[in-house]
Scaffold this active site. Structure first.
Site, mmCIF file in Angstrom:
data_model
loop_
_atom_site.group_PDB
_atom_site.id
_atom_site.type_symbol
_atom_site.label_atom_id
_atom_site.label_comp_id
_atom_site.label_asym_id
_atom_site.label_seq_id
_atom_site.Cartn_x
_atom_site.Cartn_y
_atom_site.Cartn_z
ATOM 1 N N LEU A 6 0.916 -0.780 -0.176
ATOM 2 C CA LEU A 6 0.061 -0.197 -0.015
ATOM 3 C C LEU A 6 0.151 1.238 -0.424
ATOM 4 C CD1 LEU A 6 -2.519 1.858 0.753
ATOM 5 C CD2 LEU A 6 -1.969 1.089 3.131
ATOM 6 N N ILE A 7 0.638 1.877 -1.239
ATOM 7 C CA ILE A 7 1.519 3.603 -1.286
ATOM 8 C C ILE A 7 0.403 4.422 -1.466
ATOM 9 C CG2 ILE A 7 2.972 4.671 -2.689
ATOM 10 C CD1 ILE A 7 3.810 2.007 -3.896
ATOM 11 N N GLY A 9 -0.219 9.070 -1.610
ATOM 12 C CA GLY A 9 0.554 9.806 -2.686
ATOM 13 C C GLY A 9 1.594 9.248 -4.278
ATOM 14 N N CYS A 10 0.264 8.524 -4.725
ATOM 15 C CA CYS A 10 0.907 8.675 -5.925
ATOM 16 C C CYS A 10 0.037 8.893 -7.079
ATOM 17 C CB CYS A 10 0.263 6.568 -6.427
ATOM 18 S SG CYS A 10 1.279 5.432 -4.641
ATOM 19 N N SER A 11 0.250 10.558 -6.928
ATOM 20 C CA SER A 11 -0.762 10.766 -8.076
ATOM 21 C C SER A 11 0.673 11.730 -9.073
ATOM 22 C CB SER A 11 -1.275 12.096 -7.941
ATOM 23 O OG SER A 11 -0.793 12.719 -6.843
ATOM 24 N N GLY A 13 6.017 12.411 -8.842
ATOM 25 C CA GLY A 13 7.158 12.273 -8.499
ATOM 26 C C GLY A 13 7.263 10.827 -7.913
ATOM 27 N N GLY A 15 6.191 9.217 -5.196
ATOM 28 C CA GLY A 15 4.663 7.973 -5.758
ATOM 29 C C GLY A 15 4.980 6.885 -6.518
ATOM 30 N N SER A 138 13.062 12.421 4.586
ATOM 31 C CA SER A 138 14.257 13.700 3.631
ATOM 32 C C SER A 138 15.381 13.837 4.493
ATOM 33 C CB SER A 138 13.123 15.074 4.423
ATOM 34 O OG SER A 138 14.221 16.171 3.569
ATOM 35 N N TYR A 151 8.319 22.032 8.376
ATOM 36 C CA TYR A 151 8.653 21.295 7.154
ATOM 37 C C TYR A 151 9.155 20.413 8.207
ATOM 38 C CZ TYR A 151 9.752 18.135 3.680
ATOM 39 O OH TYR A 151 9.815 16.335 2.818
HETATM 40 P P1 NAP Z 1 5.087 15.294 -5.111
HETATM 41 O O1 NAP Z 1 5.660 15.377 -7.078
HETATM 42 O O2 NAP Z 1 4.805 16.756 -5.217
HETATM 43 O O3 NAP Z 1 4.037 14.407 -4.401
HETATM 44 C C1 NAP Z 1 3.663 14.740 -3.750
HETATM 45 C C2 NAP Z 1 2.615 13.254 -3.520
HETATM 46 O O4 NAP Z 1 1.679 13.466 -1.934
HETATM 47 C C3 NAP Z 1 1.089 14.000 -4.042
HETATM 48 O O5 NAP Z 1 0.690 12.660 -5.058
HETATM 49 C C4 NAP Z 1 -0.009 14.918 -3.382
HETATM 50 O O6 NAP Z 1 -0.906 14.564 -3.395
HETATM 51 C C5 NAP Z 1 0.477 13.831 -2.139
HETATM 52 N N1 NAP Z 1 -0.571 14.280 -0.966
HETATM 53 C C6 NAP Z 1 -0.013 15.358 -0.595
HETATM 54 N N2 NAP Z 1 -1.281 15.780 0.440
HETATM 55 C C7 NAP Z 1 -2.033 14.845 0.672
HETATM 56 C C8 NAP Z 1 -2.618 13.642 1.375
HETATM 57 N N3 NAP Z 1 -3.550 14.599 2.061
HETATM 58 N N4 NAP Z 1 -3.197 12.627 1.423
HETATM 59 C C9 NAP Z 1 -2.652 12.219 0.366
HETATM 60 N N5 NAP Z 1 -1.633 11.959 -0.826
HETATM 61 C C10 NAP Z 1 -0.991 14.042 -0.747
HETATM 62 O O7 NAP Z 1 6.537 14.871 -4.799
HETATM 63 P P2 NAP Z 1 7.668 13.965 -3.778
HETATM 64 O O8 NAP Z 1 8.672 14.293 -4.351
HETATM 65 O O9 NAP Z 1 7.413 13.260 -4.961
HETATM 66 O O10 NAP Z 1 7.292 13.579 -2.753
HETATM 67 C C11 NAP Z 1 7.566 12.475 -1.910
HETATM 68 C C12 NAP Z 1 8.066 12.268 -0.318
HETATM 69 O O11 NAP Z 1 9.396 12.417 -0.520
HETATM 70 C C13 NAP Z 1 7.386 13.483 0.333
HETATM 71 O O12 NAP Z 1 6.965 13.138 1.442
HETATM 72 C C14 NAP Z 1 8.325 14.543 0.458
HETATM 73 O O13 NAP Z 1 8.241 15.147 1.627
HETATM 74 C C15 NAP Z 1 10.041 13.710 -0.044
HETATM 75 N N6 NAP Z 1 10.224 14.558 -0.128
HETATM 76 C C16 NAP Z 1 10.379 15.117 -1.367
HETATM 77 C C17 NAP Z 1 12.085 15.903 -1.671
HETATM 78 C C18 NAP Z 1 12.070 16.654 -2.856
HETATM 79 O O14 NAP Z 1 13.393 17.017 -2.968
HETATM 80 N N7 NAP Z 1 11.177 16.634 -3.609
HETATM 81 C C19 NAP Z 1 12.503 15.998 -0.927
HETATM 82 C C20 NAP Z 1 12.982 15.447 -0.011
HETATM 83 C C21 NAP Z 1 11.986 14.327 0.449
HETATM 84 P P3 NAP Z 1 -1.746 15.537 -4.486
HETATM 85 O O15 NAP Z 1 -1.286 15.334 -5.819
HETATM 86 O O16 NAP Z 1 -3.018 15.291 -4.645
HETATM 87 O O17 NAP Z 1 -1.359 17.124 -4.082
#
Ligand code: NAP
Length: 286
Positions: A6-7, A9-11, A13, A15, A138, A151
């Site tokens: 089960l994953i 936030g898969c819309s 990045g 996920g 992170s 954050y």
């Molecule tokens: P991303 O593309 O913005 O993806 C974030 C995902 O979380 C999206 O699918 C978003 O859905 C979802 N989300 C937000 N609020 C939610 C909610 N209430 N319920 C369910 N889903 C929700 O960013 P990413 O980089 O793939 O992030 C994935 C993880 O990596 C996060 O935990 C982030 O903190 C961590 N991270 C990211 C970075 C970076 O530089 N990008 C660095 C270190 C760690 P919507 O499309 O509906 O908003």
């Protein structure tokens, strides 16, 4: 061995990458998102990779959707082996500039979202005496960074939460906890943070502005040409290694840059195993 995963936030990045790589590895994947209308990117990536997976709605801020999702998976697949807490949202503002609503939202998505999902799967994991919770934290969960205190506070909370559970649930119930600590990921994340700043009054004209400009300008330069940023696929490969392991780490960075950046905090115990043993010896010896 094929696992049911089960994953959240898969819309977009990471996920999407985790869901597709897990399906490619032969696992039964339940890829969830809070709004299934945003399924197109995952659909396209899965189709291109020639894999099938199940998409379900799950909002980490809404326990009802989490429980319904877990119940549906247990009804269909009979078990969940791995929960990947990937959903998260960034936030860049000083504490003085942040509204209380914003602070609550950041803590709720990034920390309470993890707690809610763990709460939903734990009875099942404990009955089976197995299971693996992987939370995407992170380097900001280990090292505080400018304008990221809210954050970072949420990700530090995830780190402490996962570490505490690993200290007694792993040795007593055989359930593993892994916190994954990426540096930058090329995803929608940074754009969403900047959009949030723009939508909530932009960069405020105050004493913080020149420092914030230095930080934001610097991160744009860093994104352009350095090893700070990984692709989502590269980070997902590290997650796949954790899923495949019989003895997964309690924490892991995902790049040599991340390892170096966190070294002052992690060098003595990179995977968190020594600390886990120390806590067990202190608090749980007979
Ligand atoms: P991303 O593309 O913005 O993806 C974030 C995902 O979380 C999206 O699918 C978003 O859905 C979802 N989300 C937000 N609020 C939610 C909610 N209430 N319920 C369910 N889903 C929700 O960013 P990413 O980089 O793939 O992030 C994935 C993880 O990596 C996060 O935990 C982030 O903190 C961590 N991270 C990211 C970075 C970076 O530089 N990008 C660095 C270190 C760690 P919507 O499309 O509906 O908003």
């Amino acid at each position: 061995m094929s696992k049911t995963i089960l994953i959240t936030g898969c819309s977009s990045g990471l996920g999407i990458s985790i869901a597709v790589q897990a399906a490619q590895a032969g696992h039964r994947v339940y890829a969830t998102m809070r709004n299934l209308d945003k399924r197109a990117d995952l659909d396209a990536t899965a189709t291109e990779a020639g894999v099938s997976l199940t998409m379900l709605p799950l909002d980490v801020q809404d326990m009802t959707t989490i429980t319904a999702c877990v119940d549906q998976i247990l009804g269909e697949a009979g078990q969940i082996d791995v929960l990947v807490n990937n959903a998260g949202a960034g936030f860049v503002r000083s504490t003085e500039q942040a509204s209380e609503d914003d602070i609550s939202w950041v803590m709720d998505v990034n920390f309470m979202g993890v707690v809610r999902c763990v709460k939903a799967v734990m009875p099942h994991f404990r009955t089976r005496r197995s299971g693996h919770v992987i939370s995407i934290s992170s380097v900001g969960g280990l090292v505080g960074q400018p304008f990221n205190e809210i954050y970072c506070g949420a990700k530090f909370a995830v780190e402490g939460y996962m570490e505490a559970m690993a200290s007694y649930i792993t040795p007593h119930f055989g359930i593993h906890f892994t916190t994954v600590e990426p540096g930058g990921i090329q995803s929608e994340f940074a754009a969403s943070v900047l959009k949030h700043v723009a939508d909530t009054g932009g960069m405020l004209e105050d004493e913080y502005l020149p420092i914030l400009q230095k930080y934001v300008g610097g991160s744009q330069r860093r994104q352009a040409g350095s090893d700070i940023y990984q692709t989502a696929d590269q980070v997902a490969e590290v997650v796949m290694g954790c899923i495949a392991s019989d003895s997964p780490p309690i924490r892991t960075r995902t790049s040599t840059w991340g390892e170096a950046f966190c070294a002052l905090k992690t060098d003595l115990d990179p995977e968190g195993r020594k600390l886990q043993q120390q806590v067990i010896d202190q608090f749980l010896c007979d």
